[in-house]
Design a protein around this motif. Structure first.
Motif, PDB file in Angstrom:
ATOM      1  N   VAL A   1     -13.873  -9.028 -12.393  1.00 29.77           N
ATOM      2  CA  VAL A   1     -13.816  -8.295 -11.122  1.00 29.77           C
ATOM      3  C   VAL A   1     -12.588  -8.789 -10.369  1.00 29.77           C
ATOM      4  O   VAL A   1     -12.544  -9.939  -9.948  1.00 29.77           O
ATOM      5  N   GLY A   2     -11.601  -7.947 -10.222  1.00 26.78           N
ATOM      6  CA  GLY A   2     -10.374  -8.311  -9.519  1.00 26.78           C
ATOM      7  C   GLY A   2     -10.278  -7.584  -8.202  1.00 26.78           C
ATOM      8  O   GLY A   2     -10.399  -6.352  -8.160  1.00 26.78           O
ATOM      9  N   ILE A   3     -10.057  -8.342  -7.130  1.00 27.08           N
ATOM     10  CA  ILE A   3     -10.111  -7.773  -5.780  1.00 27.08           C
ATOM     11  C   ILE A   3      -8.831  -8.093  -5.010  1.00 27.08           C
ATOM     12  O   ILE A   3      -8.458  -9.260  -4.850  1.00 27.08           O
ATOM     13  N   ALA A   4      -8.173  -7.050  -4.513  1.00 27.77           N
ATOM     14  CA  ALA A   4      -7.055  -7.215  -3.582  1.00 27.77           C
ATOM     15  C   ALA A   4      -7.655  -7.305  -2.189  1.00 27.77           C
ATOM     16  O   ALA A   4      -8.286  -6.357  -1.714  1.00 27.77           O
ATOM     17  N   PHE A   5      -7.453  -8.451  -1.539  1.00 23.22           N
ATOM     18  CA  PHE A   5      -8.098  -8.704  -0.245  1.00 23.22           C
ATOM     19  C   PHE A   5      -7.080  -8.601   0.883  1.00 23.22           C
ATOM     20  O   PHE A   5      -6.174  -9.433   0.993  1.00 23.22           O
ATOM     21  N   CYS A   6      -7.222  -7.543   1.708  1.00 25.03           N
ATOM     22  CA  CYS A   6      -6.282  -7.332   2.819  1.00 25.03           C
ATOM     23  C   CYS A   6      -4.858  -7.571   2.311  1.00 25.03           C
ATOM     24  O   CYS A   6      -4.076  -8.319   2.909  1.00 25.03           O
ATOM     25  N   ALA A   7      -4.552  -6.924   1.213  1.00 29.11           N
ATOM     26  CA  ALA A   7      -3.383  -7.275   0.416  1.00 29.11           C
ATOM     27  C   ALA A   7      -2.164  -6.410   0.710  1.00 29.11           C
ATOM     28  O   ALA A   7      -2.243  -5.360   1.349  1.00 29.11           O
ATOM     29  N   LYS A   8      -1.027  -6.883   0.173  1.00 27.75           N
ATOM     30  CA  LYS A   8       0.216  -6.128   0.237  1.00 27.75           C
ATOM     31  C   LYS A   8       0.069  -4.862  -0.616  1.00 27.75           C
ATOM     32  O   LYS A   8      -0.717  -4.839  -1.573  1.00 27.75           O
ATOM     33  N   PRO A   9       0.814  -3.794  -0.288  1.00 25.65           N
ATOM     34  CA  PRO A   9       0.665  -2.518  -1.010  1.00 25.65           C
ATOM     35  C   PRO A   9       0.766  -2.645  -2.523  1.00 25.65           C
ATOM     36  O   PRO A   9      -0.024  -2.037  -3.253  1.00 25.65           O
ATOM     37  N   LYS A  10       1.715  -3.416  -3.008  1.00 29.24           N
ATOM     38  CA  LYS A  10       1.887  -3.566  -4.450  1.00 29.24           C
ATOM     39  C   LYS A  10       0.643  -4.159  -5.095  1.00 29.24           C
ATOM     40  O   LYS A  10       0.243  -3.746  -6.200  1.00 29.24           O
ATOM     41  N   THR A  11       0.028  -5.102  -4.419  1.00 32.16           N
ATOM     42  CA  THR A  11      -1.182  -5.738  -4.947  1.00 32.16           C
ATOM     43  C   THR A  11      -2.355  -4.774  -4.916  1.00 32.16           C
ATOM     44  O   THR A  11      -3.151  -4.713  -5.860  1.00 32.16           O
ATOM     45  N   GLN A  12      -2.475  -4.015  -3.858  1.00 30.59           N
ATOM     46  CA  GLN A  12      -3.556  -3.037  -3.763  1.00 30.59           C
ATOM     47  C   GLN A  12      -3.436  -1.991  -4.864  1.00 30.59           C
ATOM     48  O   GLN A  12      -4.440  -1.579  -5.463  1.00 30.59           O
ATOM     49  N   GLN A  13      -2.231  -1.562  -5.133  1.00 27.56           N
ATOM     50  CA  GLN A  13      -2.023  -0.552  -6.166  1.00 27.56           C
ATOM     51  C   GLN A  13      -2.374  -1.070  -7.551  1.00 27.56           C
ATOM     52  O   GLN A  13      -2.814  -0.312  -8.421  1.00 27.56           O
ATOM     53  N   ALA A  14      -2.189  -2.369  -7.768  1.00 26.01           N
ATOM     54  CA  ALA A  14      -2.417  -2.956  -9.092  1.00 26.01           C
ATOM     55  C   ALA A  14      -3.857  -3.399  -9.312  1.00 26.01           C
ATOM     56  O   ALA A  14      -4.261  -3.622 -10.456  1.00 26.01           O
TER      57      ALA A  14
END
Length: 225
Positions: free
Chosen positions: A192-205
């Motif tokens: 389970v990989g979670i982008a937490f309040c992340a930068k756009p590039k991280t959210q997209q990935a």
């Protein structure tokens, strides 16, 4: 440095065991430690601008880290106490660690920041494992250099895999949480990989995105898997 000690009780084939690994700056805590050190040095905006570009994936993280640390040369090491006192755990962070332990899970942190701060946060929160960078200090003064290997995106991924292997936990039962571009490999490798309040590039990935700044909301995602 954080001791990485594993007992026989850590190794279990129980399918409900999990390993949760998260970034520190802007994830476990609200702040970016390197930026706060820059503020104390009177160059906060300059350091923060480099941090922002590195976290967005626009700059090579290693080079950006060395550049920012070099700007701290000559600072009294007591600044680390000042910065530690200014750190705040993200809402839900301590409850997340407590809940994980109640479930028999383990929690680790992987940080491009510094052991001099991370180790104290880990002790405060009762976190099990820690990987971070180390600042070079000579005669009580920051030299502007780091000691040992740099924590990279691959280091973060390696720590996730290493801790899971040593605990006997399948990667499918791991959780990775982070906000920056250097968190992407571990986020993508975790069960389970979670982008937490992340930068756009991280959210997209990332497979999962959480934009409410409350780490207890992680369980809303994990428990649905």
């Amino acid at each position: 440095m954080c001791a990485q000690v594993f007992s026989h009780s850590d190794v279990s084939a129980e399918q409900d065991r999990r390993l949760v690994v998260m970034d520190v700056d802007s994830t476990l805590i609200d702040e970016e430690v390197i930026d706060m050190l820059g503020e104390e040095a009177g160059i906060g905006e300059r350091v923060a601008a480099i941090t922002e570009r590195a976290m967005r994936g626009e700059l090579d993280f290693d080079a950006a880290l060395h550049e920012r640390v070099a700007l701290l040369e000559g600072m009294d090491a007591s600044v680390l106490d000042t910065v530690y006192d200014r750190c705040h755990f993200t809402r839900g962070a301590l409850d997340l660690v407590r809940t994980c332990h109640e479930r028999g899970w383990k929690v680790g942190v992987v940080s491009g920041g510094f052991h001099e701060i991370a180790d104290r946060l880990v002790a405060d929160a009762g976190i099990d494992f820690c990987t971070a960078n180390s600042l070079e200090i000579h005669d009580g003064v920051l030299t502007g250099r780091l000691v040992g290997d740099i924590v990279t995106k691959q280091t973060k991924l390696h720590s996730l895999r290493l801790w899971a292997e040593r605990m006997g936990i399948d990667m499918a039962h791991t959780v990775a949480i982070g906000d920056g571009a250097n968190d992407i490999p571990m986020i993508q490798a975790a069960g389970v990989g979670i982008a937490f309040c992340a930068k756009p590039k991280t959210q997209q990935a990332a497979p999962h995105v959480l934009n409410e700044r409350d780490l207890m909301r992680v369980f809303d995602i994990v428990d649905e898997q």
